[in-house]
Design a protein around this motif. Structure first.
Motif, PDB file in Angstrom:
ATOM      1  N   ALA A  23      41.816  37.418  43.331  1.00 10.60           N
ATOM      2  CA  ALA A  23      39.944  38.027  43.996  1.00 10.60           C
ATOM      3  C   ALA A  23      39.581  37.484  42.637  1.00 10.60           C
ATOM      4  N   TRP A  24      39.452  38.677  41.183  1.00  8.74           N
ATOM      5  CA  TRP A  24      38.616  38.548  40.360  1.00  8.74           C
ATOM      6  C   TRP A  24      38.717  37.223  39.841  1.00  8.74           C
ATOM      7  N   THR A  25      39.556  36.403  39.797  1.00  9.42           N
ATOM      8  CA  THR A  25      39.464  35.049  38.698  1.00  9.42           C
ATOM      9  C   THR A  25      37.907  34.552  40.219  1.00  9.42           C
ATOM     10  N   VAL A  26      38.717  34.133  41.110  1.00 16.12           N
ATOM     11  CA  VAL A  26      37.055  33.922  42.637  1.00 16.12           C
ATOM     12  C   VAL A  26      35.897  34.896  41.371  1.00 16.12           C
ATOM     13  N   LEU A  27      35.909  35.634  41.715  1.00 17.44           N
ATOM     14  CA  LEU A  27      34.615  36.775  41.730  1.00 17.44           C
ATOM     15  C   LEU A  27      34.274  35.582  40.155  1.00 17.44           C
TER      16      LEU A  27
END
Length: 156
Positions: A23-27
């Motif tokens: 999730a952090w990478t996508v954000l």
């Protein structure tokens, strides 16, 4: 050959997910697409721990999806902005597909919080699936997986 007979680790979906699937990478990618470039701005907007952001950015840089671009404000030390590379920009359809899906299936009663518009005409932008012959595929269209040249048999 049935897809269950193939090594799932060689799959391009698996390789992509291992790179950008948390999730952090996508954000981080979302914010980079939206023009947030500086570390402090990314950290503040996302509310992400600085060490986590450092690792995510390093992974994206190492993978060639993002490049570090130096800048210096007057009287300050050199710092870096983060810019998408051509390979990083090629992730745009994935990000837009996630946006479309979320707007369809997860939107609140007030409606979508943001939409993407074509800068030249102002029309909303959506992802469209088509085959190489130009046929537009509706969500229920039948497709099939066939082994490509990089397919490998699953180890027994």
């Amino acid at each position: 050959m049935d897809c269950t007979e193939l090594d799932s680790g060689t799959c391009s979906v698996a390789r992509t997910a291992s790179l950008i699937g948390d999730a952090w990478t996508v954000l981080v990618l979302r914010d980079l697409f939206n023009g947030v470039r500086r570390f402090d701005d990314l950290a503040g907007h996302l509310g992400i721990a600085r060490n986590v952001l450092t690792r995510r950015l390093a992974t994206l840089v190492d993978a060639g999806l993002v490049k570090r671009v130096p800048y210096r404000e007057p009287g300050r030390r050199e710092r870096h902005e983060y810019h998408l590379t051509p390979a990083g920009r090629d992730l745009r359809p994935i990000m837009l597909a996630m946006l479309d899906w979320g707007d369809t299936h997860l939107v609140g009663e007030d409606g979508p919080p943001m939409r993407m518009e074509h800068l030249e005409c102002g029309a909303p932008v959506h992802v469209e699936l088509c085959c190489e012959n130009g046929h537009v595929l509706e969500p229920g269209a039948r497709v099939r997986a066939v082994p490509g040249p990089g397919a490998r048999p699953r180890a027994s």
